[in-house]
Design a protein around this motif. Structure first.
Motif, PDB file in Angstrom:
ATOM      1  N   ALA A 292       0.869  -0.797  -0.129  1.00 24.32           N
ATOM      2  CA  ALA A 292       0.524   0.262  -0.068  1.00 24.32           C
ATOM      3  C   ALA A 292       0.677   1.202   0.155  1.00 24.32           C
ATOM      4  O   ALA A 292       0.193   1.977  -0.970  1.00 24.32           O
ATOM      5  N   GLN A 293       2.122   1.800   0.793  1.00 28.89           N
ATOM      6  CA  GLN A 293       3.275   2.235   0.193  1.00 28.89           C
ATOM      7  C   GLN A 293       3.710   2.585  -0.755  1.00 28.89           C
ATOM      8  O   GLN A 293       3.947   3.756  -1.200  1.00 28.89           O
ATOM      9  N   GLY A 294       4.005   1.073  -1.185  1.00 27.28           N
ATOM     10  CA  GLY A 294       4.285   1.627  -2.303  1.00 27.28           C
ATOM     11  C   GLY A 294       3.969   1.804  -3.308  1.00 27.28           C
ATOM     12  O   GLY A 294       4.276   3.140  -3.762  1.00 27.28           O
ATOM     13  N   PHE A 295       2.943   1.971  -3.359  1.00 22.35           N
ATOM     14  CA  PHE A 295       1.410   2.369  -4.503  1.00 22.35           C
ATOM     15  C   PHE A 295       1.490   3.787  -4.243  1.00 22.35           C
ATOM     16  O   PHE A 295       1.184   4.823  -5.203  1.00 22.35           O
ATOM     17  N   ASP A 296       1.180   4.123  -2.998  1.00 24.81           N
ATOM     18  CA  ASP A 296       1.646   5.564  -2.730  1.00 24.81           C
ATOM     19  C   ASP A 296       2.698   6.426  -3.205  1.00 24.81           C
ATOM     20  O   ASP A 296       1.994   7.104  -3.783  1.00 24.81           O
ATOM     21  N   ILE A 297       3.605   5.548  -2.772  1.00 27.59           N
ATOM     22  CA  ILE A 297       4.986   6.328  -3.268  1.00 27.59           C
ATOM     23  C   ILE A 297       5.031   6.426  -4.732  1.00 27.59           C
ATOM     24  O   ILE A 297       5.262   7.712  -5.491  1.00 27.59           O
ATOM     25  N   LEU A 298       3.877   5.653  -5.749  1.00 27.18           N
ATOM     26  CA  LEU A 298       4.202   5.738  -6.947  1.00 27.18           C
ATOM     27  C   LEU A 298       3.489   6.681  -7.555  1.00 27.18           C
ATOM     28  O   LEU A 298       3.556   7.633  -8.403  1.00 27.18           O
ATOM     29  N   PHE A 299       2.154   6.416  -6.902  1.00 31.09           N
ATOM     30  CA  PHE A 299       1.113   7.017  -7.109  1.00 31.09           C
ATOM     31  C   PHE A 299       1.789   8.815  -7.012  1.00 31.09           C
ATOM     32  O   PHE A 299       1.530  10.026  -8.157  1.00 31.09           O
ATOM     33  N   ASN A 300       2.525   9.178  -5.941  1.00 35.47           N
ATOM     34  CA  ASN A 300       2.908  10.489  -5.613  1.00 35.47           C
ATOM     35  C   ASN A 300       3.936  10.595  -6.991  1.00 35.47           C
ATOM     36  O   ASN A 300       3.896  11.912  -6.855  1.00 35.47           O
ATOM     37  N   ASN A 301       5.427   9.809  -6.616  1.00 36.36           N
ATOM     38  CA  ASN A 301       5.216  10.378  -8.159  1.00 36.36           C
ATOM     39  C   ASN A 301       5.126  10.708  -9.139  1.00 36.36           C
ATOM     40  O   ASN A 301       5.853  11.341 -10.009  1.00 36.36           O
ATOM     41  N   PHE A 302       3.775   9.825  -9.770  1.00 35.74           N
ATOM     42  CA  PHE A 302       3.621  10.420 -10.800  1.00 35.74           C
ATOM     43  C   PHE A 302       2.796  11.656 -11.098  1.00 35.74           C
ATOM     44  O   PHE A 302       3.149  12.023 -11.963  1.00 35.74           O
ATOM     45  N   ARG A 303       1.906  12.153 -10.050  1.00 34.21           N
ATOM     46  CA  ARG A 303       1.722  12.987 -10.006  1.00 34.21           C
ATOM     47  C   ARG A 303       2.878  13.766 -10.038  1.00 34.21           C
ATOM     48  O   ARG A 303       1.844  14.888 -10.869  1.00 34.21           O
ATOM     49  N   ASN A 304       3.436  14.330  -9.383  1.00 32.61           N
ATOM     50  CA  ASN A 304       3.949  15.302  -9.656  1.00 32.61           C
ATOM     51  C   ASN A 304       4.872  15.421 -11.020  1.00 32.61           C
ATOM     52  O   ASN A 304       5.266  16.640 -11.420  1.00 32.61           O
ATOM     53  N   PHE A 305       5.591  14.248 -11.342  1.00 32.41           N
ATOM     54  CA  PHE A 305       5.855  13.482 -12.850  1.00 32.41           C
ATOM     55  C   PHE A 305       5.170  14.568 -13.679  1.00 32.41           C
ATOM     56  O   PHE A 305       5.748  15.786 -14.793  1.00 32.41           O
ATOM     57  N   ILE A 306       4.100  14.328 -13.974  1.00 35.43           N
ATOM     58  CA  ILE A 306       3.041  15.043 -14.728  1.00 35.43           C
ATOM     59  C   ILE A 306       2.527  16.936 -14.577  1.00 35.43           C
ATOM     60  O   ILE A 306       1.144  17.499 -14.886  1.00 35.43           O
TER      61      ILE A 306
END
Length: 315
Positions: A292-306
């Protein structure tokens, strides 16, 4: 007409203009992520047995103040002069190492030393060769696509990709080769014929394997070629020996990378800072144990990337 028929040539001009503008237009020094780590790795690759460090090499390898980006033109010129002057004083040496993704920059450094170039010229040459490799890998990836050329060109021209391709890093290698591998697979799917030949798929596997070598935590990308249904004319799935040979070949880099990840020496807690202390096996273990924490990190990084981080308060 050139833009519509062959946009890859327009892309090549744009990526080179943007990249060279960043290299020569930005202030000199530690202008990127983990420049010290990547510079140190390139320096180690530029020697065959023992790597010799000058004062300037030590400054860059340890991210000393002498390499920081300065606030004025006078300070910037003073930094360049100081680094050039200290590039002749040997301090110590250590055993050299080899890393394929750092070899192009190391080759530029070795050539520059042989030609007795100043440090600033050598440093620029190292960044330029990284940019050229990224530019031509993505150029060829766009060229072989039947459609979607503009999409890939836009992704390759994002500011972050230009930045990492124009500085001291291995991201140009990761992005370039993985982009090429995916483009080969997509290109094969876009062909009108019903069968997919083995050679392009093996070429895509090789490109993706080369791409993830510096950052092996991306090894799941090696699973992509398994999803392509290869069927030659009048040949069934079970009787097709070439199919099983192909799958066996696909398994080789996966097995090698997994063994390398599991046996890598380092911390097992997972270091998310980046840099030379990162444990790839620790990162993998962290993701497996904290999904769950890994998915949250992935989502936040993707949100910042775009670049929609401003929506954070809205979620």
């Amino acid at each position: 007409r050139l833009i519509s028929d062959k946009p890859e040539y327009v892309y090549l001009c744009l990526i080179l203009i943007c990249g060279l503008t960043f290299i020569f237009g930005s202030r000199y020094g530690h202008a990127g992520w983990d420049v010290n780590m990547h510079y140190d790795a390139a320096l180690n690759n530029s020697y065959s047995k023992n790597a010799y460090y000058t004062k300037t090499d030590v400054y860059f390898s340890t991210a000393r103040y002498e390499t920081y980006v300065k606030n004025s033109l006078e300070e910037n010129n003073s930094t360049i002069k100081g680094l050039n002057d200290d590039y002749t004083d040997l301090v110590y040496c250590k055993k050299a190492s080899f890393d394929l993704s750092r070899f192009p920059a190391a080759l530029a450094m070795s050539f520059g030393r042989t030609m007795d170039m100043s440090f600033d010229v050598i440093f620029y040459a190292m960044e330029i060769i990284n940019l050229l490799i990224y530019a031509f890998l993505t150029f060829y990836a766009i060229k072989i696509l039947k459609s979607g050329k503009y999409i890939l060109a836009m992704l390759s021209l994002t500011p972050t990709n230009i930045l990492v391709a124009s500085t001291m890093s291995y991201d140009y290698w990761v992005n370039g080769f993985t982009c090429l591998g995916i483009a080969i697979l997509v290109s094969e799917c876009q062909k009108s014929k019903k069968t997919i030949s083995y050679k392009p798929l093996l070429g895509a596997l090789l490109a993706i394997t080369l791409g993830i070598l510096p950052k092996q935590v991306y090894f799941p990308m090696l699973l992509i070629p398994f999803f392509f249904y290869i069927k030659e004319k009048n040949s069934g799935f079970i009787k097709d020996k070439k199919r099983w040979i192909y799958y066996a070949v696909c398994c080789i880099p996966i097995i090698v990378v997994i063994i390398s990840l599991l046996t890598r020496v380092g911390s097992t807690s997972g270091d998310m800072r980046g840099g030379s202390n990162v444990s790839m096996s620790g990162q993998l273990q962290f993701l497996m144990n904290n999904k769950a924490q890994g998915f949250d990190i992935l989502f936040n990084n993707f949100r910042n990337f775009i670049s929609i981080g401003y929506l954070k308060n809205g979620f």
